[in-house]
Motif scaffolding. Structure first.
Motif, PDB file in Angstrom:
ATOM      1  N   GLY A 121       0.735  15.089 -10.755  1.00  0.00           N
ATOM      2  CA  GLY A 121      -0.142  16.220 -10.963  1.00  0.00           C
ATOM      3  C   GLY A 121       0.747  17.280 -10.364  1.00  0.00           C
ATOM      4  O   GLY A 121       1.809  17.339 -10.590  1.00  0.00           O
ATOM      5  N   GLY A 122      -0.096  18.217  -9.455  1.00  0.00           N
ATOM      6  CA  GLY A 122       0.827  19.372  -9.255  1.00  0.00           C
ATOM      7  C   GLY A 122       1.187  19.567  -7.831  1.00  0.00           C
ATOM      8  O   GLY A 122       1.327  20.672  -7.513  1.00  0.00           O
ATOM      9  N   ASP A 123       1.080  18.493  -7.188  1.00  0.00           N
ATOM     10  CA  ASP A 123       1.438  18.417  -5.557  1.00  0.00           C
ATOM     11  C   ASP A 123       3.041  18.718  -5.666  1.00  0.00           C
ATOM     12  O   ASP A 123       3.815  17.922  -6.157  1.00  0.00           O
ATOM     13  CB  ASP A 123       1.051  17.366  -4.819  1.00  0.00           C
ATOM     14  CG  ASP A 123      -0.215  17.190  -4.719  1.00  0.00           C
ATOM     15  OD1 ASP A 123      -1.112  17.937  -4.329  1.00  0.00           O
ATOM     16  OD2 ASP A 123      -0.997  15.947  -5.050  1.00  0.00           O
ATOM     17  N   PRO A 175      -0.772  19.576   2.754  1.00  0.00           N
ATOM     18  CA  PRO A 175      -0.043  19.006   1.642  1.00  0.00           C
ATOM     19  C   PRO A 175      -0.441  17.460   1.540  1.00  0.00           C
ATOM     20  O   PRO A 175      -0.387  16.795   2.313  1.00  0.00           O
ATOM     21  CB  PRO A 175       1.144  19.167   2.196  1.00  0.00           C
ATOM     22  CG  PRO A 175       1.174  20.584   3.112  1.00  0.00           C
ATOM     23  CD  PRO A 175      -0.035  20.162   3.737  1.00  0.00           C
ATOM     24  N   ALA A 176      -0.344  17.052   0.081  1.00  0.00           N
ATOM     25  CA  ALA A 176      -0.755  15.659   0.033  1.00  0.00           C
ATOM     26  C   ALA A 176       0.527  14.830   0.350  1.00  0.00           C
ATOM     27  O   ALA A 176       0.330  13.553   0.630  1.00  0.00           O
ATOM     28  CB  ALA A 176      -1.132  15.686  -1.638  1.00  0.00           C
ATOM     29  N   MET A 177       1.663  15.287   0.352  1.00  0.00           N
ATOM     30  CA  MET A 177       2.841  14.237   0.748  1.00  0.00           C
ATOM     31  C   MET A 177       3.430  14.738   2.186  1.00  0.00           C
ATOM     32  O   MET A 177       3.074  16.064   2.703  1.00  0.00           O
ATOM     33  CB  MET A 177       4.060  14.593  -0.405  1.00  0.00           C
ATOM     34  CG  MET A 177       3.720  14.398  -1.743  1.00  0.00           C
ATOM     35  SD  MET A 177       4.939  14.754  -2.984  1.00  0.00           S
ATOM     36  CE  MET A 177       4.927  16.702  -2.996  1.00  0.00           C
ATOM     37  N   LYS A 210       0.758  -1.223  -0.039  1.00  0.00           N
ATOM     38  CA  LYS A 210      -0.192  -0.054  -0.018  1.00  0.00           C
ATOM     39  C   LYS A 210       0.848   1.306   0.020  1.00  0.00           C
ATOM     40  O   LYS A 210       0.490   2.087  -0.913  1.00  0.00           O
ATOM     41  CB  LYS A 210      -0.805   0.062   1.316  1.00  0.00           C
ATOM     42  CG  LYS A 210      -1.708   1.135   1.364  1.00  0.00           C
ATOM     43  CD  LYS A 210      -2.630   1.059   2.623  1.00  0.00           C
ATOM     44  CE  LYS A 210      -3.377   2.456   2.657  1.00  0.00           C
ATOM     45  NZ  LYS A 210      -4.300   2.426   3.720  1.00  0.00           N
ATOM     46  N   ASP A 211       1.871   1.209   0.907  1.00  0.00           N
ATOM     47  CA  ASP A 211       2.873   2.485   0.985  1.00  0.00           C
ATOM     48  C   ASP A 211       3.456   2.639  -0.355  1.00  0.00           C
ATOM     49  O   ASP A 211       3.666   3.684  -0.940  1.00  0.00           O
ATOM     50  CB  ASP A 211       3.738   2.018   1.983  1.00  0.00           C
ATOM     51  CG  ASP A 211       4.633   3.499   2.104  1.00  0.00           C
ATOM     52  OD1 ASP A 211       4.206   4.652   2.222  1.00  0.00           O
ATOM     53  OD2 ASP A 211       6.032   3.235   2.172  1.00  0.00           O
ATOM     54  N   HIS A 230       4.594   7.668  -7.160  1.00  0.00           N
ATOM     55  CA  HIS A 230       4.755   8.713  -8.079  1.00  0.00           C
ATOM     56  C   HIS A 230       5.525   9.816  -7.144  1.00  0.00           C
ATOM     57  O   HIS A 230       5.390  10.972  -7.862  1.00  0.00           O
ATOM     58  CB  HIS A 230       3.359   8.944  -8.585  1.00  0.00           C
ATOM     59  CG  HIS A 230       2.794   8.211  -9.584  1.00  0.00           C
ATOM     60  ND1 HIS A 230       3.364   7.668 -10.694  1.00  0.00           N
ATOM     61  CD2 HIS A 230       1.924   7.275  -9.356  1.00  0.00           C
ATOM     62  CE1 HIS A 230       2.793   6.521 -11.307  1.00  0.00           C
ATOM     63  NE2 HIS A 230       1.885   6.371 -10.431  1.00  0.00           N
ATOM     64  N   ASP A 231       5.729   9.656  -6.157  1.00  0.00           N
ATOM     65  CA  ASP A 231       6.571  10.884  -5.381  1.00  0.00           C
ATOM     66  C   ASP A 231       8.051  10.943  -5.954  1.00  0.00           C
ATOM     67  O   ASP A 231       8.821   9.675  -6.095  1.00  0.00           O
ATOM     68  CB  ASP A 231       6.671  10.508  -3.934  1.00  0.00           C
ATOM     69  CG  ASP A 231       5.004  10.592  -3.401  1.00  0.00           C
ATOM     70  OD1 ASP A 231       4.271  10.898  -4.211  1.00  0.00           O
ATOM     71  OD2 ASP A 231       4.911  10.506  -2.241  1.00  0.00           O
TER      72      ASP A 231
END
Length: 155
Positions: free
Chosen positions: A79-81, A109-111, A34-35, A41-42
């Motif tokens: 995306g744009g994060d 923040p998403a991350m 899952k992680d 994509h980071d």
């Protein structure tokens, strides 16, 4: 011991072994998968200066001063994060940044890398282009939300 009891015992031991293996996989492998899936994509990078960061990645904001030091940058490739941490020459935001309206709280923040503060959205003091930002001494913390990036790129 009879052959029937031995066979039953073997089946029970095999079933218990399989159950233990499946349980182990559920406890260890599933969270790891899952992680990986959520973070695949980071991308992250460190730079010694703002100039170096902007030269290396077109996605690093142009408003980041060339003289900024100790840059930490993270982004999602889907995306744009974006996240940014930098030590600035002075304790003030770059001149292109404008005060953030206090009546709206940005999305978090998403991350979540270890170097970026938790609950940063509660401290947003400015908008630097599409980034929310605030200063902590000479350290700039800034992030861009995917929704803002999408809206800006629709035009």
């Amino acid at each position: 011991m009879s052959t029937g009891r031995t066979r039953t015992r073997t089946i029970v031991l095999a079933a218990v072994s399989v159950a233990v293996a499946v349980g182990f996989a559920a406890v260890v492998a599933v969270p790891a998968a899952k992680d990986w899936f959520q973070n695949r994509h980071d991308e992250a990078a460190s730079y010694s200066s703002g100039k170096e960061a902007k030269r290396d990645r077109a996605s690093v904001p142009r408003w980041l001063p060339d003289e900024a030091k100790r840059i930490e940058y993270a982004m999602k490739t889907t995306g744009g994060d974006r996240l940014l941490k930098a030590t600035l020459p002075s304790a003030s935001l770059p001149p292109t940044c404008r005060p953030h309206k206090p009546d709206t709280t940005p999305k978090p923040p998403a991350m979540k890398p270890a170097w970026f503060p938790k609950h940063a959205e509660q401290r947003a003091a400015a908008r630097c282009d599409l980034y929310y930002a605030y200063m902590e001494g000479h350290t700039l913390y800034a992030w861009q939300a995917n929704d803002d990036w999408i809206a800006a790129n629709k035009a």
